[in-house]
Design an enzyme around this catalytic site. Sequence first.
Site, PDB file in Angstrom:
ATOM      1  N   ASN A 115      -5.455  64.365  12.579  1.00 25.68           N
ATOM      2  CA  ASN A 115      -5.320  63.672  13.868  1.00 25.68           C
ATOM      3  C   ASN A 115      -6.656  63.082  14.307  1.00 25.68           C
ATOM      4  O   ASN A 115      -6.704  61.981  14.857  1.00 25.68           O
ATOM      5  CB  ASN A 115      -4.750  64.608  14.936  1.00 25.68           C
ATOM      6  CG  ASN A 115      -3.241  64.742  14.803  1.00 25.68           C
ATOM      7  OD1 ASN A 115      -2.499  63.815  15.133  1.00 25.68           O
ATOM      8  ND2 ASN A 115      -2.795  65.871  14.280  1.00 25.68           N
ATOM      9  N   MET A 160      -7.388  75.800  17.256  1.00 31.50           N
ATOM     10  CA  MET A 160      -6.578  77.014  17.246  1.00 31.50           C
ATOM     11  C   MET A 160      -7.100  78.107  18.182  1.00 31.50           C
ATOM     12  O   MET A 160      -7.011  79.296  17.870  1.00 31.50           O
ATOM     13  CB  MET A 160      -6.499  77.568  15.809  1.00 31.50           C
ATOM     14  CG  MET A 160      -5.900  76.595  14.825  1.00 31.50           C
ATOM     15  SD  MET A 160      -4.189  76.182  15.209  1.00 31.50           S
ATOM     16  CE  MET A 160      -3.380  77.536  14.379  1.00 31.50           C
ATOM     17  N   ASN A 185      -3.694  67.473  24.380  1.00 30.75           N
ATOM     18  CA  ASN A 185      -3.364  68.153  23.130  1.00 30.75           C
ATOM     19  C   ASN A 185      -2.195  67.429  22.474  1.00 30.75           C
ATOM     20  O   ASN A 185      -1.409  66.777  23.147  1.00 30.75           O
ATOM     21  CB  ASN A 185      -2.971  69.607  23.426  1.00 30.75           C
ATOM     22  CG  ASN A 185      -2.643  70.387  22.173  1.00 30.75           C
ATOM     23  OD1 ASN A 185      -3.357  70.309  21.164  1.00 30.75           O
ATOM     24  ND2 ASN A 185      -1.548  71.134  22.192  1.00 30.75           N
ATOM     25  N   HIS A 245       1.127  68.292  20.196  1.00 28.20           N
ATOM     26  CA  HIS A 245       1.963  69.403  19.739  1.00 28.20           C
ATOM     27  C   HIS A 245       3.043  68.850  18.802  1.00 28.20           C
ATOM     28  O   HIS A 245       3.682  67.853  19.130  1.00 28.20           O
ATOM     29  CB  HIS A 245       2.603  70.102  20.946  1.00 28.20           C
ATOM     30  CG  HIS A 245       3.437  71.278  20.547  1.00 28.20           C
ATOM     31  ND1 HIS A 245       2.878  72.473  20.144  1.00 28.20           N
ATOM     32  CD2 HIS A 245       4.778  71.435  20.450  1.00 28.20           C
ATOM     33  CE1 HIS A 245       3.848  73.315  19.827  1.00 28.20           C
ATOM     34  NE2 HIS A 245       5.009  72.709  20.001  1.00 28.20           N
ATOM     35  N   ASP A 286       1.165  74.725  26.353  1.00 25.56           N
ATOM     36  CA  ASP A 286       2.073  73.582  26.144  1.00 25.56           C
ATOM     37  C   ASP A 286       2.873  73.203  27.388  1.00 25.56           C
ATOM     38  O   ASP A 286       3.928  72.573  27.295  1.00 25.56           O
ATOM     39  CB  ASP A 286       3.050  73.850  24.975  1.00 25.56           C
ATOM     40  CG  ASP A 286       2.330  74.036  23.647  1.00 25.56           C
ATOM     41  OD1 ASP A 286       1.258  73.440  23.471  1.00 25.56           O
ATOM     42  OD2 ASP A 286       2.845  74.780  22.800  1.00 25.56           O
ATOM     43  N   GLU A 318       4.866  60.045  11.011  1.00 27.48           N
ATOM     44  CA  GLU A 318       5.705  59.144  11.825  1.00 27.48           C
ATOM     45  C   GLU A 318       5.456  59.277  13.323  1.00 27.48           C
ATOM     46  O   GLU A 318       5.814  58.393  14.081  1.00 27.48           O
ATOM     47  CB  GLU A 318       7.188  59.397  11.524  1.00 27.48           C
ATOM     48  CG  GLU A 318       7.571  58.998  10.112  1.00 27.48           C
ATOM     49  CD  GLU A 318       9.055  59.181   9.823  1.00 27.48           C
ATOM     50  OE1 GLU A 318       9.845  59.435  10.753  1.00 27.48           O
ATOM     51  OE2 GLU A 318       9.417  59.088   8.634  1.00 27.48           O
TER      52      GLU A 318
HETATM   53  C1  GRF Z   1      -1.082  69.179  13.980  1.00 27.53           C
HETATM   54  O1  GRF Z   1       0.204  69.429  13.502  1.00 27.53           O
HETATM   55  C2  GRF Z   1      -1.096  69.202  15.478  1.00 27.53           C
HETATM   56  O2  GRF Z   1       0.091  68.756  16.043  1.00 27.53           O
HETATM   57  C3  GRF Z   1      -1.283  70.657  15.776  1.00 27.53           C
HETATM   58  O3  GRF Z   1      -2.133  71.133  14.758  1.00 27.53           O
HETATM   59  C4  GRF Z   1      -2.046  70.295  13.606  1.00 27.53           C
HETATM   60  C5  GRF Z   1      -3.427  69.799  13.319  1.00 27.53           C
HETATM   61  O4  GRF Z   1      -3.521  69.063  12.143  1.00 27.53           O
HETATM   62  N1  GRF Z   1      -1.743  70.857  17.108  1.00 27.53           N
HETATM   63  P1  GRF Z   1      -4.850  68.267  11.797  1.00 27.53           P
HETATM   64  O5  GRF Z   1      -6.004  69.249  11.784  1.00 27.53           O
HETATM   65  O6  GRF Z   1      -5.033  67.193  12.842  1.00 27.53           O
HETATM   66  O7  GRF Z   1      -4.617  67.691  10.428  1.00 27.53           O
END
Ligand code: GRF
Length: 203
Positions: free
Chosen positions: A14, A91, A108, A110, A151, A179
């Site tokens: 992300n 996390m 955030n 989710h 959340d 997607e």
């Molecule tokens: C993603 O699925 C996001 O929605 C969740 O943690 C994951 C992070 O993936 N909060 P990345 O580190 O961005 O690849």
Amino acid sequence: MFKIGVLVSGGGTNLQAIIDKIEDGTLKDIEIVAVVSNVADVYALERAKKHNIENIFINRKEFSSPEEYDAELARYFKEKQVDLVALAGFMRILGAEFIKEFENKIINIHPALIPAFSGKGYYGLKVHEAALERGVKITGATVHFVTLGADEGPIIMQKAVEVKHGDTPEVLQKRVMEEAEWQIYPEAIKLIAEGKIDTLVVG
Ligand code: GRF
């Protein structure tokens, strides 16, 4: 310039999606000023490095309490003068002080359509396992403001993704990322930076 601080703990896809949209000009006048990880040596930090973005591992073990840790995060982001803190696979649960300090400035992503499969215990692959177990035919991703309840903050943007016959949690996770997540996270940031998200309205 609208300044973003990104919090990560893992792969950082992300984060990469945001970097890509800045570099291709979709996100104008927006800059990632810092990427902070609470886990050492994660690939997200590597991604930041590759794009010359300041990146740092802040180790929880060096602080006497979660509050002290959060205070350091807040101090660092304030020093960097961030306008927005984006959690991208971070996390850790942020404490009340940090959330108050950056009220309406923390978002955030989710990997489900909140309120489905969200809240305590729903993170990573567990979200997709739960969606498959329940047998939903549509899932997706949600960008939301971070408030005290996990959340539970105001929803900024959502995108639906089809669940297909034979999906495994891993396959579904990948589809939701491709997607939905990688599209709506940069889009939501653009809207916030342009002042188009009114927290009173979305709340
Ligand atoms: C993603 O699925 C996001 O929605 C969740 O943690 C994951 C992070 O993936 N909060 P990345 O580190 O961005 O690849």
